[in-house]
Design a protein around this motif. Structure first.
Motif, PDB file in Angstrom:
ATOM      1  N   ARG A  66     -20.414  -7.772   0.920  1.00  0.00           N
ATOM      2  CA  ARG A  66     -20.528  -6.313   0.832  1.00  0.00           C
ATOM      3  C   ARG A  66     -20.249  -5.882  -0.600  1.00  0.00           C
ATOM      4  O   ARG A  66     -19.519  -6.553  -1.331  1.00  0.00           O
ATOM      5  CB  ARG A  66     -19.529  -5.630   1.776  1.00  0.00           C
ATOM      6  CG  ARG A  66     -19.866  -5.778   3.251  1.00  0.00           C
ATOM      7  CD  ARG A  66     -18.852  -5.045   4.117  1.00  0.00           C
ATOM      8  NE  ARG A  66     -18.999  -3.596   4.006  1.00  0.00           N
ATOM      9  CZ  ARG A  66     -18.049  -2.753   3.602  1.00  0.00           C
ATOM     10  NH1 ARG A  66     -16.863  -3.207   3.230  1.00  0.00           N
ATOM     11  NH2 ARG A  66     -18.266  -1.459   3.572  1.00  0.00           N
ATOM     12  N   LYS A  67     -20.808  -4.731  -0.987  1.00  0.00           N
ATOM     13  CA  LYS A  67     -20.691  -4.329  -2.398  1.00  0.00           C
ATOM     14  C   LYS A  67     -19.338  -3.718  -2.752  1.00  0.00           C
ATOM     15  O   LYS A  67     -19.083  -3.415  -3.906  1.00  0.00           O
ATOM     16  CB  LYS A  67     -21.818  -3.384  -2.794  1.00  0.00           C
ATOM     17  CG  LYS A  67     -22.022  -2.203  -1.893  1.00  0.00           C
ATOM     18  CD  LYS A  67     -23.021  -1.212  -2.511  1.00  0.00           C
ATOM     19  CE  LYS A  67     -24.435  -1.618  -2.258  1.00  0.00           C
ATOM     20  NZ  LYS A  67     -25.385  -0.510  -2.547  1.00  0.00           N
ATOM     21  N   TYR A  68     -18.449  -3.539  -1.760  1.00  0.00           N
ATOM     22  CA  TYR A  68     -17.125  -2.993  -2.053  1.00  0.00           C
ATOM     23  C   TYR A  68     -16.049  -3.986  -1.654  1.00  0.00           C
ATOM     24  O   TYR A  68     -16.011  -4.467  -0.520  1.00  0.00           O
ATOM     25  CB  TYR A  68     -16.887  -1.673  -1.304  1.00  0.00           C
ATOM     26  CG  TYR A  68     -17.974  -0.660  -1.521  1.00  0.00           C
ATOM     27  CD1 TYR A  68     -18.237  -0.172  -2.791  1.00  0.00           C
ATOM     28  CD2 TYR A  68     -18.754  -0.215  -0.456  1.00  0.00           C
ATOM     29  CE1 TYR A  68     -19.252   0.745  -3.000  1.00  0.00           C
ATOM     30  CE2 TYR A  68     -19.766   0.706  -0.660  1.00  0.00           C
ATOM     31  CZ  TYR A  68     -20.013   1.181  -1.939  1.00  0.00           C
ATOM     32  OH  TYR A  68     -21.024   2.077  -2.143  1.00  0.00           O
ATOM     33  N   GLY A  69     -15.161  -4.287  -2.594  1.00  0.00           N
ATOM     34  CA  GLY A  69     -13.995  -5.093  -2.306  1.00  0.00           C
ATOM     35  C   GLY A  69     -12.774  -4.206  -2.144  1.00  0.00           C
ATOM     36  O   GLY A  69     -12.886  -2.991  -1.959  1.00  0.00           O
ATOM     37  N   ILE A  70     -11.593  -4.808  -2.215  1.00  0.00           N
ATOM     38  CA  ILE A  70     -10.348  -4.053  -2.062  1.00  0.00           C
ATOM     39  C   ILE A  70      -9.621  -3.974  -3.396  1.00  0.00           C
ATOM     40  O   ILE A  70      -9.716  -4.878  -4.237  1.00  0.00           O
ATOM     41  CB  ILE A  70      -9.426  -4.681  -0.995  1.00  0.00           C
ATOM     42  CG1 ILE A  70      -8.873  -6.045  -1.466  1.00  0.00           C
ATOM     43  CG2 ILE A  70     -10.162  -4.843   0.322  1.00  0.00           C
ATOM     44  CD1 ILE A  70      -7.720  -6.561  -0.632  1.00  0.00           C
ATOM     45  N   PHE A  71      -8.880  -2.887  -3.591  1.00  0.00           N
ATOM     46  CA  PHE A  71      -8.022  -2.730  -4.773  1.00  0.00           C
ATOM     47  C   PHE A  71      -6.717  -2.101  -4.323  1.00  0.00           C
ATOM     48  O   PHE A  71      -6.706  -1.054  -3.678  1.00  0.00           O
ATOM     49  CB  PHE A  71      -8.688  -1.835  -5.824  1.00  0.00           C
ATOM     50  CG  PHE A  71      -7.787  -1.521  -6.993  1.00  0.00           C
ATOM     51  CD1 PHE A  71      -7.629  -2.435  -8.016  1.00  0.00           C
ATOM     52  CD2 PHE A  71      -7.077  -0.322  -7.052  1.00  0.00           C
ATOM     53  CE1 PHE A  71      -6.781  -2.167  -9.083  1.00  0.00           C
ATOM     54  CE2 PHE A  71      -6.232  -0.049  -8.110  1.00  0.00           C
ATOM     55  CZ  PHE A  71      -6.090  -0.965  -9.138  1.00  0.00           C
ATOM     56  N   ILE A 119       0.832  -1.206   0.000  1.00  0.00           N
ATOM     57  CA  ILE A 119       0.000   0.000   0.000  1.00  0.00           C
ATOM     58  C   ILE A 119       0.864   1.252   0.000  1.00  0.00           C
ATOM     59  O   ILE A 119       0.594   2.222  -0.727  1.00  0.00           O
ATOM     60  CB  ILE A 119      -0.947  -0.019   1.218  1.00  0.00           C
ATOM     61  CG1 ILE A 119      -2.027  -1.092   1.033  1.00  0.00           C
ATOM     62  CG2 ILE A 119      -1.593   1.342   1.432  1.00  0.00           C
ATOM     63  CD1 ILE A 119      -2.848  -1.362   2.279  1.00  0.00           C
ATOM     64  N   GLU A 120       1.921   1.257   0.805  1.00  0.00           N
ATOM     65  CA  GLU A 120       2.797   2.426   0.898  1.00  0.00           C
ATOM     66  C   GLU A 120       3.485   2.719  -0.428  1.00  0.00           C
ATOM     67  O   GLU A 120       3.780   3.873  -0.746  1.00  0.00           O
ATOM     68  CB  GLU A 120       3.845   2.209   1.993  1.00  0.00           C
ATOM     69  CG  GLU A 120       3.254   2.242   3.397  1.00  0.00           C
ATOM     70  CD  GLU A 120       4.229   1.766   4.464  1.00  0.00           C
ATOM     71  OE1 GLU A 120       5.323   1.264   4.087  1.00  0.00           O
ATOM     72  OE2 GLU A 120       3.904   1.862   5.661  1.00  0.00           O
ATOM     73  N   LYS A 121       3.723   1.678  -1.221  1.00  0.00           N
ATOM     74  CA  LYS A 121       4.415   1.860  -2.503  1.00  0.00           C
ATOM     75  C   LYS A 121       3.462   2.070  -3.677  1.00  0.00           C
ATOM     76  O   LYS A 121       3.920   2.262  -4.810  1.00  0.00           O
ATOM     77  CB  LYS A 121       5.285   0.631  -2.788  1.00  0.00           C
ATOM     78  CG  LYS A 121       6.441   0.450  -1.826  1.00  0.00           C
ATOM     79  CD  LYS A 121       7.238  -0.801  -2.190  1.00  0.00           C
ATOM     80  CE  LYS A 121       8.408  -1.013  -1.244  1.00  0.00           C
ATOM     81  NZ  LYS A 121       9.186  -2.248  -1.594  1.00  0.00           N
ATOM     82  N   GLY A 122       2.148   1.977  -3.421  1.00  0.00           N
ATOM     83  CA  GLY A 122       1.223   2.037  -4.550  1.00  0.00           C
ATOM     84  C   GLY A 122      -0.058   2.766  -4.228  1.00  0.00           C
ATOM     85  O   GLY A 122      -0.113   3.647  -3.364  1.00  0.00           O
ATOM     86  N   VAL A 123      -1.115   2.414  -4.933  1.00  0.00           N
ATOM     87  CA  VAL A 123      -2.422   3.038  -4.770  1.00  0.00           C
ATOM     88  C   VAL A 123      -3.377   2.030  -4.145  1.00  0.00           C
ATOM     89  O   VAL A 123      -3.194   0.819  -4.270  1.00  0.00           O
ATOM     90  CB  VAL A 123      -2.989   3.525  -6.123  1.00  0.00           C
ATOM     91  CG1 VAL A 123      -2.071   4.559  -6.748  1.00  0.00           C
ATOM     92  CG2 VAL A 123      -3.202   2.360  -7.089  1.00  0.00           C
ATOM     93  N   LYS A 124      -4.393   2.567  -3.474  1.00  0.00           N
ATOM     94  CA  LYS A 124      -5.391   1.685  -2.874  1.00  0.00           C
ATOM     95  C   LYS A 124      -6.751   2.362  -2.910  1.00  0.00           C
ATOM     96  O   LYS A 124      -6.860   3.588  -3.012  1.00  0.00           O
ATOM     97  CB  LYS A 124      -5.027   1.334  -1.434  1.00  0.00           C
ATOM     98  CG  LYS A 124      -5.164   2.477  -0.444  1.00  0.00           C
ATOM     99  CD  LYS A 124      -4.927   2.002   0.971  1.00  0.00           C
ATOM    100  CE  LYS A 124      -4.999   3.158   1.971  1.00  0.00           C
ATOM    101  NZ  LYS A 124      -6.351   3.718   2.113  1.00  0.00           N
ATOM    102  N   GLY A 125      -7.793   1.543  -2.790  1.00  0.00           N
ATOM    103  CA  GLY A 125      -9.142   2.082  -2.731  1.00  0.00           C
ATOM    104  C   GLY A 125     -10.164   0.964  -2.707  1.00  0.00           C
ATOM    105  O   GLY A 125      -9.828  -0.224  -2.728  1.00  0.00           O
TER     106      GLY A 125
END
Length: 824
Positions: free
Chosen positions: A309-314, A35-41
């Protein structure tokens, strides 16, 4: 792009609500570093939320009604039996097929569904690799169609782990009392051991192939977290009412231990991938872990999906991704287009998703083709000779996804597949076709579930009469069901009958009903009636059930806007849009709140986002007019645009000779194709990554070809002069400029390309009309040639400047109009 290597990791059902606390406690260090090296949402799932459908959508960029995977099982070819869903039922190419076409080597491990194995340039290991093991020590056959190519068969076969090979050291982190339990009698422990053995077998194969093969793209799918969550989420802290205290104490560590186990495995995958590899980690949906958890599931088809849930991780990191950044608005359908773009390949126009350009370090223009289905590459499969489907079907039954205890299993499965198709069409807003399919389904299977879906479709289509007719066809018991009362309330609300809708909603609550959806709609009804305190009370009740549910956050924000509490509204809207970015009304409310705080530039961007998502949003269009009437616009940039070879150079020359300043650098000099000069500037080519130079273009004209307009920043105002030439002539001129013979081009004219250009024109016009900072003047190329004085008069009025029309006319040389299809 910096890297041409990508590892795609699927963690089915992984959820931020479980991950974030573990990261804060330092219990998922590998994921934290990524996560620290990239993007998340967040990543938004699709409906129906069933894993074979969703993972196929991720791999293809298509919804179920296009890719053809509609459930867990399917009838056999002779319609006599049922079998697990197969990869051969997929009707479209997956990302690995496209990459193979482009010459890349791909490994695909355990994707769902991937059996029988596809004949890829690389290695395929299907989702039938690790099925129910026989008694320990007995023969454990592996069907040859599980592995391709066959040269990897023996080495991969030996990597399977039998549940009996797990030691107490493996089990104790999950169940500290495991040494006191008999796995043959304790069903939770027995299923846990099966899941862990399966997971370990897949991981063994993945690490082996990452280390021992040459690859450009590897995709590996783990169902571990989904199966563990269905097994043990009800025991996850805090203890729910109805969960036995002794069982809770025994099994409460299972879910957390599973996440920490996955993190250890992630560390090894990242090490093998290397620093030069892009890595995308995602889940297809989340999993309820708070008050929305269900101790017991209802007896309906695919009931485990109710726990999703309708949201997963990216999460995405690597050489091409920005470090340490949150991104919003990601969908499962965005993954395939983004991967294609990372490999410098065009995106199919039939892919609904977008390239996640905001997550990338370099914003290079996105290429497009009509469809990868039209390219020569073919999808080939091995011959499946799997004899024993029983264990797979039993496992799906144990999980609750199917119920084959039916008198006619084939008819039951056909019904489920048709119902899932209707759900997918509804979710994709294909409402007319959804209605047609659902009415046929209801005719064949007039059950409550189908009636409910059909009613929902009627309401979404604003066909309230058909909804009332449907209610009349149903029995009293069905019409009185809380779900149908809820739909009736929605129908009244959408027709503006607020008090009637509240009557339905409050009756459901009085009878003991409570849910996010109910509280959100009650809040919305009170909001429409002006009862802000009551509205806030119900939005708060909804947020008490799930503090991250976007509709409640947006509804509460609207209450704050109504009370002119703009700072509070912005805080709520920020949180809401982090969960769900596609909310036109939330962006509109953000624009109103920002304008209320005198943050005009930010308000423009919010308004722009609203209109890009909903170009006909009435309130936003009114605000756009009001905003730009009241806003002092000091400086503007004039943009001359069109497709290459559409007459943009002529227009720039007309402006220059009539006395209007133009921004050019003369790097590209006149040639035989453009004897009067191109009048371009090299910085325009860098527009996707650098816009600082636009400060030099204030109150000047610059040429920007049509595909680059989307990269113009929202904090400038533009006057856009769009030169339109018949697209057949544009293409002819482009082809001749490439060195092709004019007659040859005419004999083999690329009409499909012309159709694609037409669609791009339509898309661009729709986008431009939604942008509050663009004023548009469309001019015909033929008018520039035949009526230059009239055209310059239009430009003078549009730009509100003085032009030397007589001099401007002299720029027109009809002899340079060479590639034409007729006379003018």
């Amino acid at each position: 792009m910096a890297s041409k290597k990508l590892l795609l990791i699927g963690w089915d059902a992984a959820d931020w609500q479980l991950i974030n606390p573990l990261i804060k406690q330092g219990k998922m260090p590998a994921l934290q570093r990524m996560i620290e090296k990239g993007v998340k949402g967040n990543i938004a799932t699709l409906n129906p939320s069933l894993s074979p459908i969703l993972w196929t959508s991720i791999a293809t960029g298509k919804r179920a009604y296009d890719h053809g995977i509609l459930g867990f099982v399917q009838p056999t070819a002779d319609l006599q039996e049922v079998e697990p869903i197969t990869s051969t039922s997929r009707k479209t190419k997956a990302i690995w097929n496209i990459l193979n076409e482009a010459g890349y080597t791909t490994n695909v491990i355990n994707w769902w569904p991937s059996h029988p194995a596809e004949k890829l340039k690389g290695v395929t290991l299907t989702n039938h690799f690790h099925q129910k093991a026989p008694a320990f020590g007995a023969g454990w056959p592996l069907d040859s169609s599980v592995v391709y190519p066959n040269t990897f068969y023996e080495s991969l076969k030996e990597l399977r782990l039998h549940p009996a090979e797990l030691s107490l050291a493996h089990i104790l982190p999950f169940v500290p009392e495991a040494h006191k339990l008999d796995p043959e009698k304790d069903t939770v422990l027995k299923n846990l051991m099966r899941i862990l053995a399966h997971n370990s077998s897949i991981h063994n194969a993945a690490t082996h192939l990452l280390a021992e093969t040459e690859w450009d793209f590897t995709a590996v799918y783990y169902e571990t977290l989904d199966h563990i969550s269905h097994l043990a989420m009800k025991y996850h802290p805090p203890r729910q009412e109805g969960v036995d205290e002794r069982e809770y104490e025994r099994y409460k560590n299972i879910v957390e231990a599973a996440y920490r186990f996955k993190d250890m495995m992630l560390e090894r995958l990242l090490d093998l991938a290397g620093e030069d590899c892009n890595v995308i980690l995602l889940s297809d949906h989340g999993f309820q872990s708070g008050q929305q958890r269900q101790v017991e599931l209802p007896d309906i088809p695919a009931s485990p999906a109710l726990e999703h849930r309708k949201y997963g991780i990216f999460i995405a990191s690597g050489p091409d991704f920005k470090p340490g950044q949150d991104i919003y608005g990601t969908s499962l359908l965005d993954i395939a287009p983004t991967i294609l773009h990372l490999f410098d390949l065009p995106v199919g126009n039939d892919m609904e998703g977008k390239v996640l350009t905001d997550s990338l370090k370099e914003k290079t223009p996105v290429g497009h083709i009509p469809s990868w289905e039209l390219t020569p590459g073919k999808v080939e499969f091995t011959d499946s000779r799997l004899e024993n489907n029983t264990s797979i079907l039993q496992q799906l039954e144990q999980l609750g996804y199917i119920d084959l205890n039916q008198s006619d299993k084939v008819r039951y499965v056909q019904r489920e597949l048709r119902y899932n198709l209707c759900q997918s069409l509804t979710d994709g807003n294909k409402l007319f076709r959804a209605q047609e399919e659902c009415e046929l389904l209801f005719k064949d299977f007039p059950d409550f579930r189908t009636a409910l879906l059909l009613g929902d479709i009627f309401i979404k289509r604003a066909d309230f009469k058909s909804f009332e007719d449907l209610k009349q066809r149903l029995g009293t018991e069905v019409k009185g069901h809380p779900s149908f009362k809820y739909l009736s309330g929605l129908s009244e609300l959408y027709q503006g009958k607020v008090s009637q809708s509240l009557g339905y909603f409050l009756k459901i609550e009085e009878e003991g009903g409570h849910s996010l959806q109910l509280y959100n709609e009650v809040g919305r009804a009170f909001l429409l009636s002006g009862e802000l305190r009551a509205a806030e009370r119900y939005f708060d009740r909804s947020l008490a059930l799930d503090a991250e549910n976007a509709p409640a956050l947006t509804g509460k924000a609207q209450c704050a806007v109504e009370k002119n509490d703009f700072s509070q509204a912005i805080l709520l809207l920020d949180k809401s849009l982090q969960q769900l970015f596609y909310q036109p009304n939330a962006h509109y409310l953000m624009a109103v709140a920002l304008r209320g705080l005198k943050k005009e530039d930010e308000a423009v961007k919010a308004l722009q986002l609203c209109l890009s998502q909903a170009p006909k949003h009435r309130k936003a269009l009114v605000l756009k007019q009001e905003f730009f009437k009241s806003r002092e616009i000091r400086e503007e940039i004039t943009i001359v645009t069109g497709f290459p070879r559409s007459g943009t150079s002529l227009m720039m020359k007309m402006l220059e000779m009539s006395g209007y300043p133009v921004f050019t650098d003369e790097v590209r000099v006149a040639d035989q194709h453009n004897p009067a000069g191109y009048l371009e500037h090299e910085m325009v080519k860098k527009l996707a990554g650098n816009t600082d130079w636009l400060k030099q273009v204030m109150n000047k004209a610059v040429k920007v070809v049509l595909p680059l307009l989307r990269y113009l920043p929202a904090d400038y105002s533009y006057r856009l002069i769009w030169v339109k030439r018949p697209l057949t002539e544009v293409i002819l001129s482009q082809e001749v400029m490439k060195g092709k013979d004019r007659q040859t081009v005419m004999q083999n004219f690329p009409f499909q390309l012309a159709a694609d250009f037409q669609k791009e024109e339509e898309r661009m016009l729709q986008w431009l009309q939604s942008q509050p900072n663009f004023a548009i003047l469309q001019l015909e190329y033929y008018d520039c040639l035949s009526k230059p004085e009239e055209v310059l008069g239009q430009i003078r009025q549009f730009l509100d400047v003085q032009l030397n029309v007589e001099e401007g006319k002299k720029s027109v040389n009809k002899d340079l109009h060479r590639n034409k299809l007729g006379e003018y």
